[in-house]
Design an enzyme around this catalytic site. Structure first.
Site, PDB file in Angstrom:
ATOM      1  N   LYS A 158       0.607  -1.697  -0.079  1.00  0.00           N
ATOM      2  CA  LYS A 158      -0.269   0.458  -0.355  1.00  0.00           C
ATOM      3  C   LYS A 158       1.085   1.452  -0.054  1.00  0.00           C
ATOM      4  O   LYS A 158       1.294   1.842   1.310  1.00  0.00           O
ATOM      5  CB  LYS A 158      -0.887   0.531   0.853  1.00  0.00           C
ATOM      6  CG  LYS A 158      -2.109   1.066   1.502  1.00  0.00           C
ATOM      7  CD  LYS A 158      -2.837   0.769   1.541  1.00  0.00           C
ATOM      8  CE  LYS A 158      -4.230   1.928   2.071  1.00  0.00           C
ATOM      9  NZ  LYS A 158      -5.196   1.963   0.640  1.00  0.00           N
TER      10      LYS A 158
HETATM   11  N1  PMP Z   1      -8.014  -2.052  -2.834  1.00  0.00           N
HETATM   12  C1  PMP Z   1      -7.075  -0.811  -3.071  1.00  0.00           C
HETATM   13  C2  PMP Z   1      -6.711  -0.264  -4.316  1.00  0.00           C
HETATM   14  C3  PMP Z   1      -8.185  -0.059  -2.144  1.00  0.00           C
HETATM   15  O1  PMP Z   1      -7.025   1.646  -2.131  1.00  0.00           O
HETATM   16  C4  PMP Z   1      -8.044  -0.572  -0.965  1.00  0.00           C
HETATM   17  C5  PMP Z   1      -8.461   0.840   0.425  1.00  0.00           C
HETATM   18  N2  PMP Z   1      -7.279   0.556   1.368  1.00  0.00           N
HETATM   19  C6  PMP Z   1      -8.655  -1.884  -0.862  1.00  0.00           C
HETATM   20  C7  PMP Z   1      -8.371  -2.654  -1.988  1.00  0.00           C
HETATM   21  C8  PMP Z   1      -9.528  -1.904   0.284  1.00  0.00           C
HETATM   22  O2  PMP Z   1      -8.694  -2.650   1.415  1.00  0.00           O
HETATM   23  P1  PMP Z   1      -9.634  -2.460   2.972  1.00  0.00           P
HETATM   24  O3  PMP Z   1      -9.941  -3.604   2.783  1.00  0.00           O
HETATM   25  O4  PMP Z   1      -8.320  -2.781   3.552  1.00  0.00           O
HETATM   26  O5  PMP Z   1      -9.281  -0.667   3.119  1.00  0.00           O
END
Ligand code: PMP
Length: 311
Positions: A158
């Site tokens: 991320k």
């Molecule tokens: N995919 C992407 C590309 C994202 O940026 C996010 C947001 N963090 C998610 C999926 C969802 O992840 P999460 O459920 O951990 O927020």
């Protein structure tokens, strides 16, 4: 929702400072190259309990430290430091409403994009309600842009720079009159949205792409899989999804910390479930909010109370 920026306090490198003073040098690799790893977290205000609950804090910190490791950044912050800074800055702002929190570890100093340190961190809480307000659902298109993959820029990390891929897809979608986009991976299979994961429902079966389909290891995705199994007795199948399968699905929804759970009511202008949110999606969404807000027994281990005692 209070959206004002006045009196906002930020945690930056060990100090709580007013937003105006939370500045980073222009020569840092983070400002030039986007070398920063981050988490978007949410806290839900429970009016009855007079408490603000952070949702799945430990899972977010685990992923943040995994991002640090994969990008080979200096591992400077312990779980305890991550947790303490998070709680300290929210208390300093005294938020008593739903908020989102950006917790970012960035490459500081004046080195190049390949330096390991020094690393810094900021924690920025922001009042935030639902991503799409009171809208019942949204429209999506299949993007012409391909999702990044583990062989070039891994979607598992991320990192700020990854969001250039999301930006291309989202901007194309908006300019073509859609609310958001769904990206395919380099195999042509469905991956995810610009900032969210994707599920479909077909004949009462819940299906989502596997973690190797060029997706972020989403915490909401895992949460919904657990809730579907425990609360609805539905086991999620993780498998490849084709584009045309989306057109004939009974329900399609996106999920993520920011998005929460959002029904997709049309894809490439073909309606899903006659343009209405589906039963499985709505049920899961309601359970998700109940759990996250601290209104459902049995999920206390996913919640961190921010304030020392209910006021
Ligand atoms: N995919 C992407 C590309 C994202 O940026 C996010 C947001 N963090 C998610 C999926 C969802 O992840 P999460 O459920 O951990 O927020």
């Amino acid at each position: 929702m209070k959206e004002t920026l006045t009196n906002r306090k930020i945690w930056l490198n060990g100090k709580i400072v007013p937003l105006e003073e939370a500045n980073i040098n222009i020569l840092t690799p983070t400002s030039q190259f986007g070398v920063n790893v981050f988490e978007g977290l949410r806290c839900y205000w429970n009016e009855q309990k007079q408490q603000l609950f952070a949702f799945r804090l430990e899972e977010h910190f685990k992923r943040l430290r995994q991002s640090v490791k994969m990008l080979r950044l200096e591992d400077r912050f312990s779980d305890e430091q991550l947790r303490n800074s998070f709680i300290e800055v929210i208390r300093a702002n005294d938020f008593r409403e739903d908020i989102t929190v950006r917790q970012t570890i960035f490459l500081d100093g004046t080195g190049s994009w390949s330096s390991k340190g020094p690393v810094g961190m900021f924690v920025a809480p922001i009042p935030k309600g639902r991503a799409f307000g009171s809208k019942q659902g949204i429209s999506a298109c299949i993007s012409t842009w391909e999702r990044i993959n583990d062989g070039n820029i891994s979607p598992r990390i991320k990192v700020g720079a990854n969001y250039i891929n999301s930006r291309m897809a989202q901007m194309e979608a908006i300019e073509n009159g859609f609310d958001t986009a769904i990206l395919r991976n380099n195999q042509g299979k469905i991956a995810e949205g610009p900032g969210s994961c994707l599920f479909i429902v077909r004949d009462n079966e819940l299906i989502t792409p596997p973690l190797t389909a060029s997706v972020l290891e989403s915490i909401t995705r895992r949460t919904l899989m657990e809730l579907a199994e425990k609360e609805l007795n539905i086991r999620t199948v993780e498998r490849e999804i084709d584009r045309t399968e989306l057109y004939i699905s009974d329900e399609v929804f996106m999920c993520g910390t920011a998005m929460e759970v959002v029904s997709i009511l049309s894809i490439d202008r073909l309606s899903v479930n006659d343009g209405k949110p589906g039963r499985v999606t709505e049920t899961l969404k309601n359970i998700y909010f109940e759990v996250a807000r601290g209104d459902k027994e049995g999920y206390e281990q996913w919640l961190t109370p921010i304030y020392p005692e209910a006021k």
